[in-house]
Structure formats: C-alpha cells, structure tokens
Design an enzyme around this catalytic site. Structure first.
Site, PDB file in Angstrom:
ATOM      1  N   GLY A  25       0.832  -1.190   0.000  1.00 21.53           N
ATOM      2  CA  GLY A  25       0.000   0.000   0.000  1.00 21.53           C
ATOM      3  C   GLY A  25       0.870   1.244   0.000  1.00 21.53           C
ATOM      4  O   GLY A  25       2.051   1.192   0.362  1.00 21.53           O
ATOM      5  N   CYS A  26       0.297   2.360  -0.392  1.00 17.91           N
ATOM      6  CA  CYS A  26       1.087   3.597  -0.477  1.00 17.91           C
ATOM      7  C   CYS A  26       1.484   4.108   0.903  1.00 17.91           C
ATOM      8  O   CYS A  26       2.661   4.404   1.143  1.00 17.91           O
ATOM      9  CB  CYS A  26       0.313   4.655  -1.259  1.00 17.91           C
ATOM     10  SG  CYS A  26      -1.390   4.925  -0.721  1.00 17.91           S
TER      11      CYS A  26
END
Length: 311
Positions: free
Chosen positions: A115-116
């Site tokens: 995920g970012c």
C-alpha cells in the site's frame, strides 16, 4: 524472447499508469482483452494463463477470483489490491525492505504490491525496530496526507466532477476515523511491531503525491537524532529508488511539497528535529512508488529484467 504481460483491470487509475510505463518497452509484450470480450470469462482466463506475468488492478474480491482462475504453475502475479498483502504464501513487494526481499520476490509466483501509506511507514520504522532504537511494543502514531487519486475513481470523481451532486470543494479532510483502515495490518506485519500504529490519514485537494510522518520522542527512547538517521542511511545505502536526506539537507529544508516526487518511483526519507524529539517524514508519489511504479519494479524483478526498466 519477450515476456508476455497482462494487466487485469487496466482501465483503472493504477492500471492506466502501469500501462503507460510499459507500453513503449521492447522487452515485454503487453496483451489486452478485446473490447468486445471484456465480459467473456473464458477469454479472460485464457489471458491470465497465457501471460508470463499478470498485474492485478482490481478490488480485493475480484483479485482473489482472478488468482483462482490461474491454473498453470508459471504465471507470476503481482497483485495491487489489499487481498494478499499479509498472506504467508505471498512475497511482499517492497524490494528495499530487507536484504533478502528481492530474492523472495524473484523466487515467488505470487507478489503483493504494498500500500502507499505502508510503503512510507515501513520504510521509516522497520530499520529502527531492527536496530533496537524503537522497541517492538512501542506505541507509534503515523500522520499522512495523500492526493485524492488514492481513493480511486469514486474519490477522483468527487473532487473533479464540478456540478455533480457528490462534488466537494474542501481543501483538506481527514478520514477512516473508526481506526480500521485496510493498510493497518501490513504496517504491523512488516515492521515487526507488536501493535499497529495509531493511523491518522487525510486527503488534500491535489491529484497525487504523499507525505507520511512518524513522530518520535527521542528523550523517552534514549536515542539521538544521529542514531535514527544512521539506522535509516545504513538500511538504504546504495538503493536506486529509496534515498535518505542528509541531516544537513533536512536541517535546511523549511517545508515539503507532497507533490515533490510525482511521476517517479522514488521514495525519500527525512529525519527532522533534535535530540529530544524527531519528526520522520517519507515523501513519495502514491501512484508511483506507492502503486504503479512499485508494480512495475516488482514485475521487473520477478521476470529477471532490469529492475529500473520503465521507471
């Protein structure tokens, strides 16, 4: 011989960015499902099984379904959804996370794209836990802001569709206040923490770009600012896409623009503060190193290609 790559979900925000990074390359062959066969399950399964690498840009349930359709033992899968990020039989696709992570990615047929937000958090925290600077049971918090593209098509429409009923003109807002954000499990899993951090995400009125911040009370940890910086600098020494700003650069930095690394696959880490307290900050493009760039990097490693190709 060129590798055949299929992006399942190429019309989405991340899929479009991945395609843009891949379509001019000569070392791979991009395959797509014909427009008239988009709803043809047999054709989709055929493409999934004929590709050397499949990049999934789908919702979680659809990603799980796609994986189940792959019957051969050769196709490598890079999943950009959250469906498999803490699955034990999937390699976590943050190549710079540890010395052996690239080998794990290269050896696996199943790779989960990080995920970012976790990319920034793990990059900042894992080396400090491993160095013993941050105890595994330490109560951490993380504050972060992302461009609205991080929310996918619905949030992009909300910010861009002027005149639509759902349109918003707010410059900044917090969200996920129930403290059940989908990124929390990987933040805990890949830092070695006994408990997940208190996560405070927010979104601003700009398309892409991200700042992830972790405050540290160094007086309580009995550590110095140079200790923290040194642990991070050693962890990412020689890395192509992850850089640590010097303490001199950080000291001279008066502000950070969340859009500062847009369009790149770079992640830059800063250690601000003094020997009493530190403010650790990760700067990245949430659609670059936080999504499409990482997917291409993982695909390159998985297929034995130049890791930086297309990046």
């Amino acid at each position: 011989m060129t590798a055949k790559v299929f992006i399942d979900g190429e019309a989405g925000t991340t899929g479009l960015q991945i395609r843009e990074r891949l379509e001019k390359r000569r070392d791979i062959e991009l395959v797509s499902i014909a427009h008239e066969k988009r709803k043809d399950a047999d054709e989709r399964q055929k493409l999934l099984n004929s590709a050397d690498a499949v990049i999934l840009c789908l919702p979680d349930d659809a990603a799980k379904e796609a994986v189940a359709l792959i019957e051969n033992g050769k196709t490598k899968v890079i999943d950009a959804s959250t469906a498999h990020r803490v699955a034990p039989d999937w390699a976590y696709g943050f190549a710079e996370m540890s010395n052996d992570q690239r080998d794990k990615i290269a050896a696996s047929r199943r790779i989960s794209n990080p995920g970012c937000y976790p990319t920034g958090f793990i990059a900042l925290v894992r080396p400090l836990v491993e160095a013993g600077i941050v105890p595994r049971d330490w109560p951490l918090s993380v504050n972060a802001v992302s461009g609205y593209s991080g929310g996918g098509k619905s949030m992009i429409a909300e910010f861009e569709n002027t005149g639509a009923p759902e349109h918003t003109s707010v410059p900044f807002r917090i969200y996920a206040m129930a403290q059940k954000h989908k990124h929390a499990p990987e933040m805990r899993e890949y830092t070695g923490l006994a408990h997940g951090p208190v996560f405070a995400p927010s979104v601003g009125r700009y398309l892409k770009g991200m700042l992830v911040e972790v405050p540290l009370p160094l007086w309580a940890l009995k550590a110095k600012l140079a200790d923290v910086h040194g642990a991070l600098a050693r962890a990412y020494e020689g890395e192509r896409f992850v850089k640590v700003a010097s303490l001199e650069e950080a000291s001279a930095t008066k502000t950070l623009d969340p859009e500062g690394l847009n369009g790149t696959n770079e992640l830059k880490l800063y250690v601000f503060g003094h020997d009493e307290e530190a403010r650790l900050v990760a700067l990245l493009d949430n659609l670059g190193k936080g999504a499409s760039g990482a997917a291409v990097q993982n695909m390159n490693i998985a297929l034995g290609l130049d890791e930086g190709a297309g990046l």
